[in-house]
Design an enzyme around this catalytic site. Structure first.
Site, PDB file in Angstrom:
ATOM      1  N   LYS A  46      59.864  44.109  33.218  1.00 48.38           N
ATOM      2  CA  LYS A  46      60.246  44.733  34.494  1.00 48.38           C
ATOM      3  C   LYS A  46      59.005  44.634  35.375  1.00 48.38           C
ATOM      4  O   LYS A  46      58.061  45.421  35.233  1.00 48.38           O
ATOM      5  CB  LYS A  46      60.669  46.187  34.301  1.00 48.38           C
ATOM      6  N   CYS A  86      22.865  65.749  51.399  1.00 48.42           N
ATOM      7  CA  CYS A  86      21.811  66.205  52.315  1.00 48.42           C
ATOM      8  C   CYS A  86      21.253  67.585  51.978  1.00 48.42           C
ATOM      9  O   CYS A  86      20.229  67.989  52.542  1.00 48.42           O
ATOM     10  CB  CYS A  86      22.330  66.202  53.750  1.00 48.42           C
ATOM     11  N   SER A  89      70.052  49.915  41.711  1.00 49.24           N
ATOM     12  CA  SER A  89      68.991  50.306  40.794  1.00 49.24           C
ATOM     13  C   SER A  89      69.555  50.302  39.377  1.00 49.24           C
ATOM     14  O   SER A  89      70.769  50.277  39.163  1.00 49.24           O
ATOM     15  CB  SER A  89      68.465  51.696  41.142  1.00 49.24           C
ATOM     16  N   GLU A  93      38.301  10.102  43.241  1.00 49.68           N
ATOM     17  CA  GLU A  93      38.920  10.987  42.267  1.00 49.68           C
ATOM     18  C   GLU A  93      39.957  11.884  42.937  1.00 49.68           C
ATOM     19  O   GLU A  93      41.043  12.125  42.392  1.00 49.68           O
ATOM     20  CB  GLU A  93      37.839  11.846  41.588  1.00 49.68           C
ATOM     21  N   TYR A  94      39.632  12.400  44.125  1.00 48.65           N
ATOM     22  CA  TYR A  94      40.576  13.245  44.863  1.00 48.65           C
ATOM     23  C   TYR A  94      41.866  12.472  45.148  1.00 48.65           C
ATOM     24  O   TYR A  94      42.970  12.988  44.931  1.00 48.65           O
ATOM     25  CB  TYR A  94      39.950  13.735  46.170  1.00 48.65           C
ATOM     26  N   CYS A 113      30.840  69.663  53.993  1.00 51.60           N
ATOM     27  CA  CYS A 113      29.421  69.769  54.339  1.00 51.60           C
ATOM     28  C   CYS A 113      29.331  70.242  55.793  1.00 51.60           C
ATOM     29  O   CYS A 113      30.037  69.718  56.667  1.00 51.60           O
ATOM     30  CB  CYS A 113      28.721  68.424  54.176  1.00 51.60           C
ATOM     31  N   CYS A 139      25.517  70.544  49.935  1.00 55.42           N
ATOM     32  CA  CYS A 139      25.999  69.155  49.940  1.00 55.42           C
ATOM     33  C   CYS A 139      25.181  68.327  48.953  1.00 55.42           C
ATOM     34  O   CYS A 139      23.941  68.389  48.973  1.00 55.42           O
ATOM     35  CB  CYS A 139      25.893  68.583  51.346  1.00 55.42           C
ATOM     36  N   ARG A 145      64.354  43.182  49.149  1.00 53.40           N
ATOM     37  CA  ARG A 145      65.394  44.065  48.627  1.00 53.40           C
ATOM     38  C   ARG A 145      65.771  45.130  49.652  1.00 53.40           C
ATOM     39  O   ARG A 145      66.937  45.462  49.799  1.00 53.40           O
ATOM     40  CB  ARG A 145      64.909  44.750  47.341  1.00 53.40           C
ATOM     41  N   CYS A 167      24.497  64.730  58.281  1.00 50.49           N
ATOM     42  CA  CYS A 167      24.465  64.355  56.864  1.00 50.49           C
ATOM     43  C   CYS A 167      24.460  62.830  56.737  1.00 50.49           C
ATOM     44  O   CYS A 167      25.232  62.127  57.401  1.00 50.49           O
ATOM     45  CB  CYS A 167      25.681  64.932  56.147  1.00 50.49           C
TER      46      CYS A 167
END
Length: 650
Positions: free
Chosen positions: A103, A387, A79, A33-34, A404, A384, A124, A409
Site C-alpha cells: 500500500k 542568549c 477507500s 561513448e555518449y 524568550c 533563554c 484521485r 536574541c
C-alpha cells in the site's frame, strides 16, 4: 536485465553525463561513448514500442497554468476497509487466492492512454472528482509516454518520491524549518504544481497497481492484468500470490522488507485474484468488497529520557525536544522527538531519567506515546538557552508556550535572516543557516540591508572555512540576483508574525503594491481584506508602527528593484481542498480567522472528518482525539497549523 531495466539505466547514465557537461563544465564520457549509448536507447525504444517520460531522446517542453482543472472520474475511487490484524486477512480470503501488494504512500493518479499515447492524468481528489495533471505526469521519470497498445487503456498508480530522492532534495535546503516534512507531502505538492518544470525537478515516479479498463482485452485474474501492464513498460507494484496457508508468511516477508524499502509504504493491500468473483461481491456504501487494506501497527519501543533540548525560533518561541537513548523504529535509529509545547511537557509529567514509550506517527514522525515513570521533575527554563535572557510562559487558548523576552536574541536574529533569504522570500541561493551564523558572528550582518553590502567583506569571506573564491563569488552573485523581487515577497521576508506569502500578496494587492499606503494602514483598513483577521491585522500594524522597523525597511527598499506582480487574486488556489480545524491555534486568533483565510483562496472548511476531508489541522498531531483517530483511519494527513500555512497559504 530486461529491456526496460536497461532503458532506465541508460536514462540515468546519459542524464548524468549531460548534467556534468552542460551544468558543471565537466566531461565524464567522450562524445563517441555518449552517442553509442544514446543510439542503444533509441533502438530499445523502437524495439519495445515504449517511450519513458524524461527520456534523453525526448524534448520536454514545460508548461505553466493558472490553476489545475477539475474532472470527474469515469469510475468513482472508493477507500478500502482497513485492519491491523493479519488474521483478518486470512479470514477475508476464505478459500480463494489473492494478490497481496504494497500500500504505497504517495498520491494516487488515474492515467488514460489512447492510440498508444498518454492523453490524460487525473489525481484521485475526493474519489469522484480529481485535478488534471497531464503535463506534470509527462515529467514522471519512469512513466511511458508511448505504449505498444492502441486501444483505450485506463489504469491507476501511485505517484511517489523515494526516501533517497527525498533526502537528496532536502539536502539542498540549508534552513531546517524550510525542509520538507516527509516524502508523501513533497510528492503531493510536486504532482499538483502549476508549473510542470517544478514537478520535473522532484524525481517523481509512477508505480501502477490497478488496471481499470482495457478495450478489446479480457482478463481472468488480476495477476494477468499486472503482467500485461508490466509488458507495456509500466513499473508495477510488487505483489505476492497468496492463499490462506501462506498469507501470514507473506505478510511477514513484507514486514521485514519494509525496513529497507526505499518507496514510502504504510501497509499492504489484499484483493481477490479472480476478477469476476471480486466484482460479484459488490460494494458497501463506503468500501468495495473485493479488497482490504492492512495497516502496519505503530511500532513502539521503551527508552530513557536523557535530556530536553529547548530550541529558540525567530519569533522567540522556545520549543522543547526530548532527547532519549537511541532506539530502532521502523528501520531507522531514533533519538529525539518534539514535545511541541509546555502544556504537553506538563501532561507527560516528564523528568530526566524517565522511561518512555516512543513510536513513529504514520511511520514517519517520532512521538512520545507514554511516560511510564511520570517523575514530573523537569524544570521549565527560566532563561533563554541561546542568549540567557529571561523567559516567560504565555497561555494561548488552552496551551502554554515558552518565549524568550530578549528582542535581540541571537537565535531570533539567525532565524530571521534565514527566513529572509529563503526560497519564497528573497531567494538568496546558497545562503544557509550555517553561513548566516558565521556572518552574524563575524559582525557582517546586523540588519537585512547589510546583506547587500557583503561584497565589502569579500576577502574575509574567501578566507572563511568552507569558502573559496568561486563559492564566494557565487554567493555574492545570488545576493545581487535577489535585488529584483516583488513587494509581497519582501513583506513575507520581514518575518511579521503570522504573515505568510499568501497573506502578504493579499495585502499588497489590496493596497495596489503601494508600500507607503500599506505600511501606514490601520487595523480597520487591514480587516477589510478577506483572509486577514484581527490577530494578523494587529501584528502587521504593530510592526510598521515601530519607527525603527519602518526606517530599516525604508533603507532596505533603496537596495531593491521591485517588479510588478500579477494583480488577479488567486481565489481558486485551494478549490477542491476540504479542511477540518481542531484544537488551539497559534498563528490565527481562532478557527474562524483561519477559515476565512482558507475560503479566501477557494477552500472549504467543515466541522467533521469524513472521506471527503483533504487535511486535518491540529497543533497536536499526536492527540488521541476522535478527529485524529478518524483521520488516521481514513489516511487523511494531520498537519500542524504552521505546516498547513507553509504548504497551502504561503
Amino acid at each position: 536485465m530486461t529491456d526496460r531495466e536497461r532503458m532506465l539505466e541508460l536514462h540515468q547514465i546519459l542524464k548524468k553525463a549531460a548534467r556534468a557537461y552542460y551544468a558543471e563544465d565537466e566531461e565524464i564520457m567522450s562524445n563517441l561513448e555518449y552517442d553509442r549509448l544514446y543510439d542503444e536507447l533509441v533502438q530499445l525504444e523502437e524495439k519495445t514500442g515504449i517511450d519513458l517520460a524524461g527520456s534523453p531522446t525526448q524534448t520536454v517542453g514545460y508548461t505553466a497554468v493558472e490553476e489545475l482543472p477539475k474532472e470527474a472520474h469515469e469510475r468513482p475511487m472508493l477507500s478500502l476497509s482497513k485492519t491491523k490484524e493479519p488474521l483478518e486477512l486470512q479470514s477475508f480470503l476464505l478459500d480463494k487466492e489473492g494478490l497481496l501488494s504494497w500500500k504505497l504512500d504517495g498520491l494516487t493518479i488515474v492515467l488514460t492512454y489512447e492510440n498508444g499515447e498518454l492523453t490524460k492524468a487525473v489525481t484521485r481528489g475526493n474519489g469522484e472528482v480529481g485535478e488534471v495533471i497531464t503535463d506534470n505526469a509527462r515529467t514522471f521519470i519512469n512513466l511511458p509516454m508511448r505504449i505498444p497498445f492502441s486501444g483505450k487503456l485506463i489504469l491507476r498508480g501511485e505517484a511517489v518520491i523515494t526516501y533517497s530522492d527525498f533526502e537528496k532534495i532536502n539536502d539542498t535546503i540549508g534552513e531546517e524549518s524550510q525542509k520538507y516534512k516527509n516524502p508523501r507531502n513533497l510528492c503531493s505538492g510536486s504532482v499538483r504544481q502549476l508549473n510542470s518544470e517544478v514537478t520535473a525537478s522532484r524525481n517523481v515516479r509512477l508505480i501502477a497497481f490497478t488496471l481499470v479498463m482495457c478495450a478489446e482485452r479480457e482478463f481472468v485474474t488480476r495477476q494477468e492484468q499486472m503482467e500485461f501492464l508490466a509488458s507495456l513498460g509500466f513499473e508495477t507494484v510488487e505483489y505476492r500470490l497468496v492463499n490462506r496457508e501462506n498469507i501470514l508468511e507473506a505478510v511477514q516477508e513484507f514486514a521485514h522488507k519494509i525496513e529497507h524499502f526505499d518507496v514510502p509504504s504504510d501497509g499492504l493491500v489484499l484483493c481477490f485474484d479472480d476478477i469476476a468473483y471480486g466484482e460479484s461481491l459488490g460494494r458497501t456504501s463506503k468500501f468495495p468488497r473485493d479488497s482490504i487494506a492492512f495497516k502496519w501497527k505503530d511500532e513502539e519501543r521503551e527508552t530513557k529520557l536523557l535530556d530536553v533540548e529547548w530550541s529558540a525560533s525567530r519569533t522567540g518561541l522556545i520549543n522543547p525536544v526530548a532527547i532519549f537513548e537511541p532506539v530502532e523504529l521502523e528501520g531507522t535509529t531514533v533519538s529525539r522527538a518534539s514535545v511541541h509545547n509546555v502544556s504537553i511537557v506538563k501532561e507527560l509529567r516528564l523528568g530526566i531519567g524517565d522511561v518512555l514509550r516512543v513510536y513513529k506517527a504514520n511511520m514517519i514522525i517520532p512521538q512520545i506515546a507514554e511516560n511510564l515513570t511520570c517523575s514530573d521533575t523537569l524544570e521549565i527554563p527560566a532563561v533563554c538557552p541561546v542568549c540567557g535572557a529571561a523567559t516567560r510562559i504565555s497561555s494561548i487558548k488552552e496551551g502554554q508556550f515558552l518565549y524568550c523576552t530578549n528582542p535581540d536574541c541571537a537565535a531570533k536574529k539567525i532565524k530571521s535572516f534565514t527566513l529572509f533569504v529563503s526560497r519564497d522570500a528573497m531567494n538568496i541561493d546558497g545562503m544557509s543557516e550555517a553561513t548566516l551564523e558565521k556572518f552574524i558572528a563575524a559582525g557582517f550582518l546586523h540588519k537585512f540591508r547589510d546583506l547587500y553590502y557583503l561584497k565589502e567583506h569579500r576577502d574575509a569571506i574567501i578566507c572563511m572555512e568552507g569558502f573559496g573564491e568561486k563559492s564566494c563569488e557565487n554567493l555574492l552573485q545570488a545576493v545581487e540576483n535577489s535585488r529584483q523581487t516583488t513587494l509581497a515577497k519582501l513583506i513575507y521576508a520581514l518575518g511579521i508574525a503570522g504573515i505568510g506569502l499568501a497573506t502578504a500578496k493579499l495585502i499588497c494587492r489590496h493596497f495596489q503594491n503601494d508600500f507607503d499606503r500599506l505600511s501606514h494602514a490601520s487595523v480597520e483598513e487591514l480587516l477589510e481584506i478577506d483572509g486577514v483577521g484581527e490577530v494578523l491585522a494587529n501584528a502587521f500594524s504593530d510592526y510598521f508602527a515601530d519607527a525603527e522597523n519602518l526606517r530599516d525597511v525604508g533603507e532596505l527598499l533603496k537596495e531593491l528593484r521591485l517588479k510588478e506582480e500579477e494583480t488577479s487574486v488567486d481565489t481558486e488556489r485551494l478549490k477542491g481542498l476540504t479542511v477540518v480545524i481542531t484544537g488551539d491555534l497559534l498563528l490565527y486568533e481562532n478557527r474562524n480567522q483561519l477559515k476565512e483565510a482558507i475560503e479566501a483562496f477557494g477552500g472549504k472548511v467543515t466541522g467533521s472528518v469524513s472521506n471527503k476531508t483533504s487535511v486535518l489541522v491540529n497543533n497536536n498531531p499526536a492527540s488521541t482525539s476522535n478527529k485524529n483517530k478518524k483521520a488516521r483511519e481514513l489516511d487523511i494527513p494531520i498537519m500542524t497549523e504552521e505546516d498547513f500555512v507553509k504548504q497551502y497559504l504561503q
